[in-house]
Design an enzyme around this catalytic site. Structure first.
Site, PDB file in Angstrom:
ATOM      1  CE  LYS A   1      57.592 -24.207  22.404  1.00 40.59           C
ATOM      2  NZ  LYS A   1      56.797 -25.095  21.575  1.00 40.59           N
TER       3      LYS A   1
ATOM      4  CG  ASP B   1      50.605 -25.711  19.771  1.00 42.33           C
ATOM      5  OD1 ASP B   1      51.612 -26.286  19.305  1.00 42.33           O
ATOM      6  OD2 ASP B   1      49.748 -26.287  20.451  1.00 42.33           O
TER       7      ASP B   1
ATOM      8  CB  CYS C   1      18.444 -46.819  14.541  1.00 41.27           C
ATOM      9  SG  CYS C   1      17.986 -45.143  14.999  1.00 41.27           S
TER      10      CYS C   1
ATOM     11  CB  CYS D   1      13.679 -45.950  14.261  1.00 44.54           C
ATOM     12  SG  CYS D   1      14.999 -46.289  13.099  1.00 44.54           S
TER      13      CYS D   1
ATOM     14  CB  CYS E   1      19.535 -44.741  11.410  1.00 48.13           C
ATOM     15  SG  CYS E   1      17.796 -45.155  11.214  1.00 48.13           S
TER      16      CYS E   1
ATOM     17  CB  CYS F   1      14.721 -42.619  11.967  1.00 44.14           C
ATOM     18  SG  CYS F   1      15.867 -42.620  13.331  1.00 44.14           S
TER      19      CYS F   1
END
Ligand code: AMP
Ligand code: ZN
Length: 670
Positions: A119, A121, A409, A412, A427, A433
């Site tokens: 069957k 999908d 964030c 940072c 961020c 960061c």
């Protein structure tokens, strides 16, 4: 007593019908289901049982009476020649035995043989062939009427346009439009790179793809179609198996996984086999379909309002467990985008322990109405990554805590930003960061970017910590003396690292662009950019110039412009140029440069080639495609009955008008 029971039943029936209608709408018309098939079937079964108990409470528009939902209004709706039915469902072997008993009541004298298939999908499709020619393709819709999606179906290479002449003059052939797991994952990866919401599963994506307005976009997705049923008058076969062989011989894509089973025992073996082997298939199945093989028997058995009595779906239960949502962690990606991750109470799911699952973004969390401490359902479909499907509200306690999506964030502390139309927060502190700084380096050296094999994440972290590297251009200035004193660095590993950095200088321009890590710019867009623009062009490019090459949307274009407008990124690019990375426009896919820099637009009905081919030819010969008539356009190529574009182009003297033949002459094809 009676009355109050009936009142409760009535309310329950109304509530269930409403809920099922809503899920139907989400599933069929919005291609965005919010519960699993199993949960859906349970709701339907509950409604069926109530309606059986209180038949006078059944309404004509009850969801038990109709397949799916009506097609969306805007589409071209057409009648199927032969009704498209759903299938009755069974979840255990006993259901099949009862089914066989019902069949034998109608056909007492003969033994019943079966044909079993997977069957598939995907999305149902009904193709019409007249006099050997593909005529149209309709979705299932409500079974009576479907949406016409012929253009999109014709993007599937395995669908024959024409078949040999000894066919019935007219027939419909049904099948399932599928997206393989590989194609699905590729698509979602691209969406992730482009900051778009991810698709839930291959099935709904296949069905959504069929309804797209732009066939070029559909083609890129790489749909396939498996066929399983021919209908029409005077068809030349006696069994289902024979029908499939016929279709196969005519060139239709009929999978070889079907099997003739002469009794229920071998049906069971087939089911058991595929239940355990489904993970190894390159596409998703949600069960097995068992069909009575003899078409004569099928005729005797006939149909109910919804489904044939001669076929039965045996649905696999999707592996689903519930577990507690202990917490949500927020990850910062290399471009600063924030991904919430569910931390789950470890639970076994199909043999693996699941502890984490992606929650994608804030909307995903609020759509599910998640709270920390909730018991959530986790499901593993064909894909590798488990999904959080929903909350078991009946088990929500008062201790559950609302999810506070962070404003700053987690790494940072900078205030997060959410751009309009984007699903993710991010961020903005890209230079300081840490996960972003490290993420950019990891991306730069990764296999799909500059492939610096000997430089892993740990080494990069070390280089950052020791302040030897702040950003990727610094890699090219590392010396043996810098590296040797570091922890666990032997002479050999140092020279390997330096060598793999040097090797990056021979990487193609597209990879270098990809390695820069421009937000939303994935591999595909990088290749596109590398074909069209030199690095000097890119440094001063505008959004509208980027939009002109097609395939690049506004969001990506803006992100490219922002990148090159940023003095820091610009200085990195210049350093990379000075150390000798490749920034030359790639000529790889080009056959020649006869159209170098000339811009083209095609209008009217093309007779000699398709739009796709036109596009490809322009690119292969070094030209560019524009999407509208403007003084920047060099050539307008016209097919039959060109419209307003031609009128507009005639007002701009610099535009040359070419016929299709003149265009082919220009590139030396004729
Ligand atoms: P359901 O959507 O659960 O009502 O199941 C019915 C659908 O299963 C049909 O409309 C088909 O689209 C799909 N299907 C998938 N594989 C097969 C198959 N081998 N034979 C018949 N139907 C199939
Ligand atoms: Zn940050």
């Amino acid at each position: 007593m009676e009355n109050s029971q009936e009142k409760i039943a009535k309310e329950k029936i109304q509530a269930l019908s409403q809920e099922i209608h809503l899920h139907n709408e989400k599933y069929y018309n919005l291609d965005n289901p919010s519960i699993s098939d199993y949960a859906f079937d349970q709701l339907l079964k509950e409604l069926e049982a109530l309606e059986k108990q209180f038949p006078h409470l059944k309404t004509i528009d009850s969801p038990t009476q109709n397949v799916g939902k009506k097609p969306v209004e805007s589409a071209q709706i057409t009648l199927h020649k032969n009704k498209m039915y759903s299938l009755s469902n069974s979840y255990n072997f006993q259901d099949l035995e009862l089914w066989q008993e019902r069949i034998q009541k109608n056909i007492p004298e003969e033994s019943i043989e079966y044909f079993c298939e997977l069957k598939y999908d995907g999305a149902s499709i009904n193709l019409l062939y007249q006099n050997g020619n593909f005529t149209r393709a309709l979705t299932r819709g409500d079974g009576i009427r479907g949406e016409e999606v012929s253009q999109n179906i014709l993007t599937i290479p395995s669908i024959p346009r024409k078949i040999e002449p000894d066919f019935p003059a007219e027939f419909e052939i049904r099948g399932e439009v599928m997206l393989t797991l590989e194609a699905f994952e590729k698509l979602n990866k691209e969406r992730e790179e482009n900051g778009l919401e991810l698709y839930a599963n291959p099935r709904n994506t296949a069905s959504g793809s069929l309804k797209l307005l732009d066939a070029t976009e559909v083609k890129k997705r790489g749909l396939d179609c498996f066929l399983y049923h021919v209908s029409g008058e005077d068809l030349p076969f006696k069994t289902h198996e024979h029908m499939l062989d016929w279709a196969k011989n005519k060139g239709f894509n009929v999978p070889n996984t079907g099997k003739h089973c002469s009794d229920l025992q071998s049906v069971k073996e087939y089911i058991d086999h595929w239940e355990s082997q489904r993970e190894n298939l390159p596409f998703e199945i949600d069960g097995i379909v068992i069909k009575v093989n003899s078409l004569n028997h099928q005729n005797i058995l006939g149909y109910t309002a919804k489904a044939p009595r001669w076929a039965m779906a045996y649905k696999f239960k999707t592996e689903r467990v519930s577990t507690a949502l202990l917490d949500i962690e927020y990850q910062v990606g290399r471009t600063g985008s924030i991904t919430p991750v569910a931390i789950l109470k470890p639970v076994d799911l199909g043999g693996t322990t699941v502890k984490r699952a992606s929650l994608h973004n804030e909307d995903f969390i609020s759509n599910l109405d998640l709270k920390i401490g909730d018991i959530v359902y986790v499901e593993k479909g064909g894909e590798i990554i488990p999904k959080v499907l929903g909350v078991d509200l009946s088990r929500r306690s008062s201790d559950c805590k609302d999810v506070d999506f962070p404003k700053v964030c987690p790494s940072c502390g900078s205030e997060l930003i959410k751009a309009q139309g984007e699903a993710n927060h991010f961020c903005p502190n890209s230079m300081a960061c840490k996960p972003q700084v490290l993420g950019r380096l990891v991306h730069f050296v990764s296999r799909k970017a500059l492939n610096m094999e000997n430089l892993g994440q740990e080494t990069l972290e070390l280089l950052l910590k020791e302040n030897l590297v702040k950003a990727y251009p610094d890699l090219f200035f590392l010396t043996k003396e810098d590296l040797l004193p570091l922890d666990r660095m032997a002479e050999k590993s140092v020279s390997n690292i330096l060598e793999s950095i040097q090797k990056a200088k021979s990487m193609p321009y597209a990879k270098v662009l990809f390695a820069l890590g421009i937000r939303h710019v994935g591999e595909t867009v990088s290749k596109k950019l590398a074909q069209h623009f030199s690095i000097e062009d890119l440094k001063k490019i505008s959004v509208s110039q980027l939009l002109e090459i097609g395939d690049i949307g506004e969001k990506i274009a803006q992100s490219i412009v922002d990148f090159f407008a940023d003095p820091i990124y610009l200085s990195w690019v210049e350093t990379l140029q000075s150390v000798g990375l490749n920034f030359e426009v790639s000529t790889q896919n080009k056959l020649s440069s006869v159209l170098e820099n000339a811009s083209f637009l095609f209008t009217g009905k093309l007779a000699l080639f398709t739009r796709d081919m036109a596009k490809e030819m322009v690119e292969q010969y070094g030209g560019r495609l524009l999407s509208s008539v403007s003084p920047k356009l060099d050539y307008l190529v016209i097919g039959e009955s060109p419209g307003s574009k031609l009128t507009k182009a005639k007002d701009i003297p610099s535009i040359q008008i070419l016929t299709e033949t003149q265009f082919l002459e220009k590139i030396g094809k004729i």
